[in-house]
Design a protein around this motif. Structure first.
Motif, mmCIF file in Angstrom:
data_model
loop_
_atom_site.group_PDB
_atom_site.id
_atom_site.type_symbol
_atom_site.label_atom_id
_atom_site.label_comp_id
_atom_site.label_asym_id
_atom_site.label_seq_id
_atom_site.Cartn_x
_atom_site.Cartn_y
_atom_site.Cartn_z
ATOM 1 N N ALA A 169 0.850 -1.168 0.076
ATOM 2 C CA ALA A 169 -0.220 0.088 0.159
ATOM 3 C C ALA A 169 0.796 1.219 -0.022
ATOM 4 O O ALA A 169 0.321 2.220 -0.251
ATOM 5 C CB ALA A 169 -0.979 -0.117 1.200
ATOM 6 N N VAL A 170 2.244 1.221 0.138
ATOM 7 C CA VAL A 170 3.026 2.322 0.296
ATOM 8 C C VAL A 170 3.267 2.595 -1.181
ATOM 9 O O VAL A 170 3.320 3.784 -1.629
ATOM 10 C CB VAL A 170 4.316 2.194 1.136
ATOM 11 N N PHE A 171 3.733 1.703 -2.054
ATOM 12 C CA PHE A 171 3.904 1.852 -3.505
ATOM 13 C C PHE A 171 2.712 1.936 -4.230
ATOM 14 O O PHE A 171 2.638 2.784 -5.246
ATOM 15 C CB PHE A 171 4.727 0.823 -3.849
ATOM 16 N N THR A 172 1.620 1.163 -3.833
ATOM 17 C CA THR A 172 0.383 1.075 -4.702
ATOM 18 C C THR A 172 -0.681 1.277 -3.816
ATOM 19 O O THR A 172 -1.469 0.282 -3.358
ATOM 20 C CB THR A 172 0.344 -0.116 -5.490
ATOM 21 N N PRO A 173 -1.204 2.432 -3.260
ATOM 22 C CA PRO A 173 -2.261 2.608 -2.347
ATOM 23 C C PRO A 173 -3.621 1.909 -2.853
ATOM 24 O O PRO A 173 -4.308 1.549 -2.023
ATOM 25 C CB PRO A 173 -2.362 4.113 -2.330
ATOM 26 N N THR A 174 -3.751 1.794 -4.135
ATOM 27 C CA THR A 174 -5.097 1.142 -4.710
ATOM 28 C C THR A 174 -5.045 -0.443 -4.537
ATOM 29 O O THR A 174 -6.229 -0.675 -4.848
ATOM 30 C CB THR A 174 -5.083 1.713 -6.137
ATOM 31 N N THR A 175 -3.863 -0.816 -4.210
ATOM 32 C CA THR A 175 -3.866 -2.239 -3.937
ATOM 33 C C THR A 175 -5.298 -2.815 -2.737
ATOM 34 O O THR A 175 -5.598 -3.761 -3.007
ATOM 35 C CB THR A 175 -2.738 -2.839 -3.370
#
Length: 751
Positions: free
Chosen positions: A517-523
Motif C-alpha cells: 500500500a506504500v507503493f500502490t495505495p490502490t491495492t
C-alpha cells in the motif's frame, strides 16, 4: 526410517493386504476367475491397439461419445500414460495440443496450467487458476499438491476453451478432469513395481473387494522415491529428488439398480527436498554468484525443509427418479498445508531468500438433475463453495539486513446456478444451450511489515526489529457474472460431427496478497475479474471403416481484463507486487488430433496445436506513475508456445504367449516466454523431446513387463524461472528445468 526399511515395511503391508483381499477371490469358482483373466487380457490387447469403438467421456456431466461432444478435448487413458513411463499429469502437455502443464518454479507438487494462452502462473494464496483441475467431479481450488501422480486413474480428459457453464468461474482457459474408475462388484487387484534412473523406486498397489452383493471397498497406495538430478553444493543434499506417499480409499454402495453411493478419501504427502533452481547469470566477479556446471545443481543456503500435505473426502450419490431423470449430489471437503523455502539468489548467503507457508481448505456442495430423453438431454444444478486460503512469507534482503513479512487470508463464498440442455431438432441437427450465474463474495486481509534483521519473528527471528507497516487492511468485494454457451451440431452420420460454438468464461476478481500500500495505495481496492468470449468451429469424425479418427478445431477468443501479476525489486522492502487487469487481447489458433488403427499390430497418432496470442491493450503503471500507460507492443503472452506437436506409433507382435509392443514418440514445443516481458536469459527456445517404451503383456493379461525411456536425447529445457536483476538482489535470474534422460523398468501383476 531408512528407505530400505520403508520398502520392507510397505512390501510386508502390501503382502498382508493382498492376502486379505485375495481371500474372497479364492472363494470364487474357477469360471469367475477365468472371466476375470479374460477381461484383463482384453484390456491388455486394447492397450496395445486402441479400440476402434466409441470413446466415452463426461465433458458435459453425462456419458457421451467423444464424437458427439461439441467441445475441443483430448482423452488419455491412465494405462497409456503408465505404459509410456509418465509419473504425473504434467506428461499430458507432451500429448495434448496448446496445453502447458508444469511443476511450478521452486516447487515439487504445485501445478501451473495454461491452455490456449490462458492460465495463471502465480500459485500464491488468493490467486486462482485459469485452467481448473477436477478430481472426479470435485473442483480442486488450490494448485498446491495438484501435480497428481498416475495411479488409480481410468482416464484424463482435457477440455479446451472456457467451460464456465458446467465447470464454474475459474475454467476460463479450460479444465483437466482426473477420472477414477468405479469399483464395480468383482474382485480386482494389481501391483506395480518400477526401478529406474537416479534410483527411482515406485511401489503401487490397488485392490477392489466386493462385500456381499451391494457393497464394494477399494483402495490404492503409491510410494515414489527418486534421488535428485543434481546436488545442493552448499548443503550436500539432492536437488530435484522425489519422496511422495499417496493413498486413496473408496466405498461404493449399490442397494438397487437406481441408487449409487460413493464415498472416497485421498491423502498426498510430499516431503521431497526443495527445488532451488540454478543461477543463469553471474553477479559481477564474485565466484559465489557464478552459475553451476550442471543446471540441476544449486548453491542455495536457505535450508532443506519442504513439506506439502493435501487431503480430501467426498461423497457422491445418484438416485434414478424415473427412466429419464437422475438426481445427483456431490459433497466434498479438501484441505492442504505447505511449508517451503525458495532461495532466489542461489547462494549460501541470504541475499534474497523467501521462507513461506500456505494453508487452505474448501467445502463444496453440488446438486444436479440430469435428464436423458429420446430427443433432449441435459443437466441443471446448484453449486456452493466455501473456501479459506491463507499464508505468510518473508522476503529477506541480506545485503541490507532487512526483511519484509507478508501475510494474509482470503475468504471466498461462491454460489452458482447452471444448466446445459441439448435438443435433437432433426436426426442430423442438434443445438445445445447452457448458462451459469455465479456470485462470489470475497474478504481479503493483507499485512506487510518491514523488519531489521534476517527473517521476521513469524519465521524464527525473535530479535528482529519491527519497522514500517506497509500494508494493513481488510476489505470485502462481491463479483457476479452470467456466462452463456451455445453450440450447433450437424451430424450427417453417426461417425461425423460438424459443430460451431460460442462460450464465455469468467475468472473472479480478488485481492493481491503481496500488495504494497506504500507503493500502490490502490491495492486495498483489489483487482477486477477477467472475461473471455470464445468462438469455435470443429469437426470430429471416424473414417475408413473406423480405422482413422480425426478431430479438428479452430478457435478465436477475445480476452479482456486479464489478471497479470507484476513483481519488481523495490528497496528497502525487497519486492513490490501489483496486479494489472491488462486490457484486451485476441487469441486464435487451431487443434488437430489424428489416430490411425489400420491393424491390430499397428497404431499411430499425431497432434498439432497452433496459438497466436496478441495483446491489443496492456495498461500498467510505469515507474510509480499515477496514469496507466499502454505497453501492448512491449508485452507477449507467457507460457504459450505458438506451436505444439506430438507424433507417436505402436508396433505390436505376438511373442512368448503374449504381446510385445514398441512405442516411440516425439513432442515439440516452439519458443516460449516465462513472463509477459521478454527476458532473453530466461526465456526458452523451442525444443523436442524423444520418448520410447517397450512393453510385453502376457496372453492372460496378468503380467506386464515394460521399459520406458523419456527425454532420450537428454535435452535441457527450462519450465520456469524468476527474474530479479540488480545489485541488492544479487542479480537473481534463476531457472528451473525439466527432467533429464531417464529409463525406467516396470513389472505389473494382476491378481
Amino acid at each position: 526410517m531408512s528407505r530400505l526399511n520403508s520398502v520392507r515395511a510397505i512390501l510386508r503391508a502390501g503382502a498382508a493386504l493382498a492376502a486379505l483381499a485375495a481371500a474372497p477371490a479364492f472363494a470364487q469358482d474357477h469360471d469367475a476367475n477365468a472371466a476375470a483373466f479374460a477381461q484383463a487380457a482384453e484390456e491388455a490387447t486394447q492397450a496395445v491397439a486402441e479400440e476402434t469403438g466409441e470413446i466415452t467421456v463426461t465433458a458435459r456431466r453425462r456419458e457421451e461419445s467423444l464424437i458427439d461432444v461439441p467441445i475441443s478435448m483430448s482423452v488419455v487413458s491412465g494405462d497409456a500414460l503408465v505404459r509410456t513411463g509418465a509419473t504425473d499429469i504434467t506428461a499430458l502437455q507432451d500429448k495434448t495440443p496448446n496445453l502447458t502443464l508444469q511443476i511450478a518454479r521452486g516447487s515439487n507438487s504445485t501445478l501451473i496450467a495454461f491452455s490456449r494462452g490462458v492460465g495463471q502462473q502465480d500459485p500464491l494464496w488468493g490467486f486462482e487458476p485459469g485452467v481448473a483441475l477436477y478430481l472426479d467431479d470435485v473442483y480442486v481450488a488450490r494448485p498446491q499438491g495438484a501435480v497428481l501422480d498416475i495411479f488409480d486413474v481410468e482416464r484424463v480428459e482435457v477440455l479446451r476453451g472456457p467451460q464456465g457453464t458446467l465447470y464454474g468461474r475459474n475454467t476460463i482457459g479450460g479444465a483437466v478432469k482426473y477420472v477414477t474408475k468405479r469399483l464395480g462388484h468383482d474382485f480386482e487387484a494389481k501391483a506395480r513395481v518400477s526401478y529406474g534412473s537416479y534410483n527411482q523406486i515406485d511401489l503401487i498397489g490397488q485392490v477392489t473387494v466386493p462385500v456381499g452383493d451391494i457393497l464394494s471397498i477399494g483402495g490404492a497406495v503409491a510410494q515414489y522415491w527418486r534421488d535428485g538430478y543434481g546436488e545442493n553444493l552448499t548443503t550436500g543434499v539432492d536437488q530435484y529428488n522425489k519422496n511422495v506417499l499417496a493413498a486413496r480409499l473408496s466405498a461404493e454402495l449399490t442397494p438397487s439398480d437406481n441408487i449409487f453411493v460413493r464415498v472416497s478419501g485421498d491423502r498426498i504427502l510430499d516431503t521431497s527436498l526443495p527445488r532451488h533452481g540454478t543461477r543463469l547469470l553471474p553477479n559481477g566477479t564474485d565466484p559465489i554468484y557464478a552459475p553451476t556446471d550442471s543446471v540441476y545443481d544449486t548453491r542455495a543456503g536457505i535450508g532443506d525443509d519442504n513439506r506439502v500435505e493435501t487431503k480430501g473426502l467426498s461423497a457422491t450419490g445418484e438416485i434414478g427418479l424415473t427412466d429419464t431423470l437422475t438426481f445427483k449430489t456431490i459433497t466434498a471437503w479438501r484441505e492442504g498445508h505447505t511449508d517451503t523455502l525458495i532461495d532466489f539468489d542461489n547462494t549460501e548467503r541470504p541475499t534474497l531468500d523467501v521462507p513461506a507457508q500456505y494453508d487452505d481448505r474448501q467445502f463444496t456442495q453440488e446438486l444436479q438433475l440430469l435428464y436423458e430423453g429420446d430427443r433432449a438431454q441435459g443437466v441443471v444444478g446448484l453449486y456452493y463453495l466455501n473456501g479459506r486460503a491463507s499464508g505468510a512469507f518473508d522476503t529477506v534482503v541480506g545485503l541490507l539486513n532487512t526483511t519484509t513479512l507478508t501475510s494474509g487470508t482470503v475468504l471466498t463464498k461462491s454460489y452458482a446456478a447452471f444448466g446445459d440442455l441439448s435438443f435433437d431438432l432433426t436426426e442430423q441437427f442438434k443445438v445445445s444451450v447452457g448458462a451459469r450465474y455465479t456470485k462470489d463474495d470475497k474478504t481479503g486481509t493483507v499485512f506487510r511489515r518491514n523488519y531489521t534483521g534476517i527473517r521476521s519473528p513469524v519465521f524464527g527471528n525473535a530479535t528482529a526489529v519491527p519497522g514500517l507497516i506497509r500494508t494493513d487492511y481488510t476489505n470485502s468485494r462481491s463479483f457476479e457474472k452470467f456466462t452463456p454457451r451455445v453450440s450447433v451440431s450437424y451430424q450427417p452420420s453417426a461417425d461425423l460431427n460438424f459443430y460451431a460454438s460460442y462460450g464465455q468464461g469468467f475468472k473472479s476478481g480478488g485481492f493481491d496478497m503481496r500488495g504494497d500500500a506504500v507503493f500502490t495505495p490502490t491495492t486495498v481496492d483489489g483487482y477486477e475479474p477477467e472475461t473471455i468470449d470464445s468462438y469455435e468451429l470443429g469437426m470430429k469424425g471416424a473414417f475408413l471403416d473406423r480405422t482413422l479418427f480425426v478431430n479438428l478445431a479452430g478457435f478465436y477468443s477475445n480476452y479482456k481484463d486479464q489478471q497479470v501479476t507484476i513483481q519488481v525489486p523495490a528497496l528497502p522492502s525487497g519486492i513490490a507486487s501489483f496486479v494489472d487487469n491488462a486490457g484486451k487481447a485476441d487469441i486464435y489458433g487451431l487443434e488437430l488430433e489424428m489416430r490411425a488403427v489400420p491393424s491390430r499390430h499397428f497404431t499411430a497418432s499425431a497432434a498439432l496445436g497452433y496459438t497466436h496470442a496478441d495483446y491489443k491493450e496492456f495498461l500498467t503503471f510505469i515507474a510509480g506513475g499515477t496514469t496507466p500507460v499502454d505497453v501492448a507492443d512491449q508485452r507477449a503472452f507467457q507460457n504459450t508456445p505458438e506451436w505444439t506437436a506430438n507424433v507417436s506409433a505402436t508396433w505390436s507382435e505376438d511373442l512368448a504367449g503374449g504381446t510385445i509392443a514398441f512405442t516411440p514418440s516425439v513432442s515439440l514445443r516452439s519458443d516460449v516466454q516465462m513472463f509477459e516481458i521478454a527476458t532473453p536469459a530466461l526465456d526458452q527456445d523451442g525444443y523436442a523431446l524423444v520418448d520410447a517404451a517397450l512393453n510385453w503383456t502376457s496372453g492372460s493379461g496378468r503380467y506386464r513387463i515394460g521399459i520406458a525411456g523419456r527425454n532420450l536425447t537428454d535435452t535441457r529445457y527450462r519450465v520456469g524461472g524468476y527474474n530479479f536483476p540488480g545489485a541488492f538482489t544479487g542479480n537473481s535470474i534463476i531457472g528451473y528445468y525439466g527432467p533429464p534422460r531417464t529409463v525406467t523398468g516396470t513389472l505389473e501383476v494382476r491378481f
